[in-house]
Design a protein around this motif. Structure first.
Motif, PDB file in Angstrom:
ATOM      1  N   MET A   7      -0.914  37.088  52.543  1.00 40.43           N
ATOM      2  CA  MET A   7      -0.320  36.316  51.460  1.00 40.43           C
ATOM      3  C   MET A   7      -1.397  35.399  50.897  1.00 40.43           C
ATOM      4  SD  MET A   7       2.749  35.388  49.897  1.00 40.43           S
ATOM      5  CE  MET A   7       3.886  36.176  50.984  1.00 40.43           C
ATOM      6  N   LYS A   8      -1.501  35.377  49.602  1.00 44.35           N
ATOM      7  CA  LYS A   8      -2.441  34.474  48.933  1.00 44.35           C
ATOM      8  C   LYS A   8      -1.647  33.322  48.333  1.00 44.35           C
ATOM      9  CE  LYS A   8      -6.107  37.610  48.263  1.00 44.35           C
ATOM     10  NZ  LYS A   8      -7.497  37.449  48.022  1.00 44.35           N
ATOM     11  N   GLY A   9      -2.282  32.185  48.276  1.00 44.39           N
ATOM     12  CA  GLY A   9      -1.600  31.021  47.729  1.00 44.39           C
ATOM     13  C   GLY A   9      -2.574  30.078  47.075  1.00 44.39           C
ATOM     14  N   LEU A  10      -2.047  29.286  46.173  1.00 38.88           N
ATOM     15  CA  LEU A  10      -2.868  28.352  45.426  1.00 38.88           C
ATOM     16  C   LEU A  10      -2.041  27.113  45.122  1.00 38.88           C
ATOM     17  CD1 LEU A  10      -5.693  28.242  44.135  1.00 38.88           C
ATOM     18  CD2 LEU A  10      -4.681  29.234  42.095  1.00 38.88           C
ATOM     19  N   ARG A  11      -2.575  25.977  45.484  1.00 42.53           N
ATOM     20  CA  ARG A  11      -1.895  24.707  45.204  1.00 42.53           C
ATOM     21  C   ARG A  11      -2.258  24.249  43.794  1.00 42.53           C
ATOM     22  NH1 ARG A  11      -0.125  22.728  50.106  1.00 42.53           N
ATOM     23  NH2 ARG A  11      -1.206  23.636  51.889  1.00 42.53           N
ATOM     24  N   CYS A  12      -1.306  23.686  43.131  1.00 41.69           N
ATOM     25  CA  CYS A  12      -1.542  23.156  41.788  1.00 41.69           C
ATOM     26  C   CYS A  12      -2.699  22.158  41.811  1.00 41.69           C
ATOM     27  CB  CYS A  12      -0.258  22.504  41.282  1.00 41.69           C
ATOM     28  SG  CYS A  12      -0.383  21.819  39.628  1.00 41.69           S
ATOM     29  N   SER A  13      -2.720  21.309  42.806  1.00 44.66           N
ATOM     30  CA  SER A  13      -3.762  20.275  42.898  1.00 44.66           C
ATOM     31  C   SER A  13      -5.154  20.845  43.158  1.00 44.66           C
ATOM     32  CB  SER A  13      -3.398  19.259  43.979  1.00 44.66           C
ATOM     33  OG  SER A  13      -3.240  19.898  45.229  1.00 44.66           O
ATOM     34  N   GLU A  14      -5.251  22.115  43.585  1.00 47.14           N
ATOM     35  CA  GLU A  14      -6.559  22.748  43.741  1.00 47.14           C
ATOM     36  C   GLU A  14      -7.155  23.122  42.386  1.00 47.14           C
ATOM     37  OE1 GLU A  14      -7.082  25.458  47.471  1.00 47.14           O
ATOM     38  OE2 GLU A  14      -5.045  25.759  46.712  1.00 47.14           O
ATOM     39  N   ILE A  15      -6.306  23.307  41.408  1.00 48.34           N
ATOM     40  CA  ILE A  15      -6.739  23.744  40.084  1.00 48.34           C
ATOM     41  C   ILE A  15      -7.025  22.554  39.185  1.00 48.34           C
ATOM     42  CG2 ILE A  15      -6.107  25.117  38.062  1.00 48.34           C
ATOM     43  CD1 ILE A  15      -6.610  26.608  40.800  1.00 48.34           C
ATOM     44  N   ALA A  32       1.748  28.261  44.473  1.00 49.64           N
ATOM     45  CA  ALA A  32       2.040  29.608  43.982  1.00 49.64           C
ATOM     46  C   ALA A  32       1.620  30.584  45.079  1.00 49.64           C
ATOM     47  CB  ALA A  32       1.267  29.890  42.701  1.00 49.64           C
ATOM     48  N   MET A  33       2.519  31.491  45.458  1.00 54.47           N
ATOM     49  CA  MET A  33       2.210  32.443  46.524  1.00 54.47           C
ATOM     50  C   MET A  33       2.633  33.847  46.140  1.00 54.47           C
ATOM     51  SD  MET A  33       3.087  30.407  50.041  1.00 54.47           S
ATOM     52  CE  MET A  33       4.795  30.821  49.931  1.00 54.47           C
ATOM     53  N   ASP A  34       1.830  34.807  46.573  1.00 55.41           N
ATOM     54  CA  ASP A  34       2.148  36.214  46.367  1.00 55.41           C
ATOM     55  C   ASP A  34       1.141  37.045  47.165  1.00 55.41           C
ATOM     56  OD1 ASP A  34       4.009  37.693  44.066  1.00 55.41           O
ATOM     57  OD2 ASP A  34       2.372  38.945  44.827  1.00 55.41           O
ATOM     58  N   GLU A  35       1.426  38.311  47.289  1.00 56.60           N
ATOM     59  CA  GLU A  35       0.503  39.229  47.962  1.00 56.60           C
ATOM     60  C   GLU A  35      -0.719  39.528  47.091  1.00 56.60           C
ATOM     61  OE1 GLU A  35       0.679  40.341  51.094  1.00 56.60           O
ATOM     62  OE2 GLU A  35       2.529  39.220  51.403  1.00 56.60           O
ATOM     63  N   LYS A  36      -0.538  39.480  45.773  1.00 57.74           N
ATOM     64  CA  LYS A  36      -1.601  39.839  44.845  1.00 57.74           C
ATOM     65  C   LYS A  36      -2.129  38.611  44.114  1.00 57.74           C
ATOM     66  CE  LYS A  36       0.176  44.453  43.982  1.00 57.74           C
ATOM     67  NZ  LYS A  36       0.594  45.403  42.962  1.00 57.74           N
ATOM     68  N   SER A  37      -3.449  38.540  44.021  1.00 54.20           N
ATOM     69  CA  SER A  37      -4.095  37.409  43.346  1.00 54.20           C
ATOM     70  C   SER A  37      -3.641  37.256  41.905  1.00 54.20           C
ATOM     71  CB  SER A  37      -5.620  37.573  43.378  1.00 54.20           C
ATOM     72  OG  SER A  37      -6.098  37.474  44.684  1.00 54.20           O
ATOM     73  N   GLU A  38      -3.504  38.377  41.185  1.00 58.14           N
ATOM     74  CA  GLU A  38      -3.101  38.283  39.775  1.00 58.14           C
ATOM     75  C   GLU A  38      -1.702  37.696  39.618  1.00 58.14           C
ATOM     76  OE1 GLU A  38      -2.604  42.668  41.008  1.00 58.14           O
ATOM     77  OE2 GLU A  38      -4.202  41.222  41.172  1.00 58.14           O
ATOM     78  N   ILE A  49     -12.228  28.828  38.133  1.00 63.95           N
ATOM     79  CA  ILE A  49     -11.836  28.087  39.336  1.00 63.95           C
ATOM     80  C   ILE A  49     -10.759  28.846  40.098  1.00 63.95           C
ATOM     81  CG2 ILE A  49     -10.681  26.002  40.181  1.00 63.95           C
ATOM     82  CD1 ILE A  49     -12.085  24.521  37.825  1.00 63.95           C
ATOM     83  N   ILE A  50      -9.751  29.333  39.393  1.00 66.67           N
ATOM     84  CA  ILE A  50      -8.672  30.084  40.034  1.00 66.67           C
ATOM     85  C   ILE A  50      -9.224  31.336  40.707  1.00 66.67           C
ATOM     86  CG2 ILE A  50      -6.593  31.469  39.614  1.00 66.67           C
ATOM     87  CD1 ILE A  50      -5.866  29.399  37.423  1.00 66.67           C
ATOM     88  N   ASP A  51     -10.027  32.087  39.984  1.00 68.02           N
ATOM     89  CA  ASP A  51     -10.578  33.332  40.531  1.00 68.02           C
ATOM     90  C   ASP A  51     -11.441  33.074  41.766  1.00 68.02           C
ATOM     91  OD1 ASP A  51      -9.264  34.806  38.586  1.00 68.02           O
ATOM     92  OD2 ASP A  51     -11.025  34.927  37.276  1.00 68.02           O
ATOM     93  N   LYS A  52     -12.282  32.058  41.701  1.00 65.45           N
ATOM     94  CA  LYS A  52     -13.144  31.742  42.846  1.00 65.45           C
ATOM     95  C   LYS A  52     -12.332  31.259  44.039  1.00 65.45           C
ATOM     96  CE  LYS A  52     -17.514  30.751  40.603  1.00 65.45           C
ATOM     97  NZ  LYS A  52     -18.561  29.745  40.366  1.00 65.45           N
ATOM     98  N   THR A  53     -11.300  30.480  43.773  1.00 68.99           N
ATOM     99  CA  THR A  53     -10.467  29.944  44.847  1.00 68.99           C
ATOM    100  C   THR A  53      -9.685  31.059  45.538  1.00 68.99           C
ATOM    101  OG1 THR A  53     -10.272  27.855  43.645  1.00 68.99           O
ATOM    102  CG2 THR A  53      -8.720  28.219  45.422  1.00 68.99           C
ATOM    103  N   LEU A  54      -9.202  32.009  44.747  1.00 72.43           N
ATOM    104  CA  LEU A  54      -8.409  33.092  45.320  1.00 72.43           C
ATOM    105  C   LEU A  54      -9.242  34.189  45.977  1.00 72.43           C
ATOM    106  CD1 LEU A  54      -5.651  33.551  42.604  1.00 72.43           C
ATOM    107  CD2 LEU A  54      -5.354  32.689  44.927  1.00 72.43           C
ATOM    108  N   LYS A  55     -10.489  34.281  45.601  1.00 66.64           N
ATOM    109  CA  LYS A  55     -11.328  35.359  46.134  1.00 66.64           C
ATOM    110  C   LYS A  55     -11.418  35.231  47.660  1.00 66.64           C
ATOM    111  CE  LYS A  55     -15.738  37.645  45.616  1.00 66.64           C
ATOM    112  NZ  LYS A  55     -17.039  37.617  44.989  1.00 66.64           N
ATOM    113  N   ASN A  56     -10.946  36.275  48.317  1.00 64.83           N
ATOM    114  CA  ASN A  56     -10.979  36.353  49.783  1.00 64.83           C
ATOM    115  C   ASN A  56     -10.254  35.204  50.470  1.00 64.83           C
ATOM    116  OD1 ASN A  56     -12.558  38.714  49.678  1.00 64.83           O
ATOM    117  ND2 ASN A  56     -14.386  37.466  49.387  1.00 64.83           N
ATOM    118  N   LYS A  57      -9.345  34.560  49.764  1.00 63.77           N
ATOM    119  CA  LYS A  57      -8.606  33.455  50.372  1.00 63.77           C
ATOM    120  C   LYS A  57      -7.338  33.998  51.005  1.00 63.77           C
ATOM    121  CE  LYS A  57      -6.464  29.034  49.416  1.00 63.77           C
ATOM    122  NZ  LYS A  57      -6.101  28.056  48.431  1.00 63.77           N
TER     123      LYS A  57
END
Length: 71
Positions: A1-9, A19-25, A57-65
């Motif tokens: 599962m990939k995830g991204l916090r609003c505050s990271e962006i 935001a969470m999902d199996e796929k980065s897109e 920033i989003i792409d780099k943060t999600l890469k391999n995360k």
């Protein structure tokens, strides 16, 4: 599962949304939907260059995360 916090962006935002999902897109789509809905003021003032930097920033943060969500 990939995830991204609003505050990271957008570092100036004190927001707990994740935001969470199996796929980065899909994570990227969800985070932008959240930003457009909950942080309209920031999104409407973003220039094209700001938007492009945010994408990087989003792409780099999600890469391999790997994000493990624990309740």
């Amino acid at each position: 599962m990939k995830g991204l916090r609003c505050s990271e962006i957008i570092a100036v935002i004190n927001c707990d949304y994740i935001a969470m999902d199996e796929k980065s897109e899909n994570v990227k789509k969800k985070i932008y939907e959240h930003l457009k809905e909950k942080h309209k003021d920031i999104m409407k003032n973003m220039s094209k260059a700001d938007y492009e930097r945010t994408n990087i920033i989003i792409d780099k943060t999600l890469k391999n995360k790997f994000f493990e969500y624990r309740c």
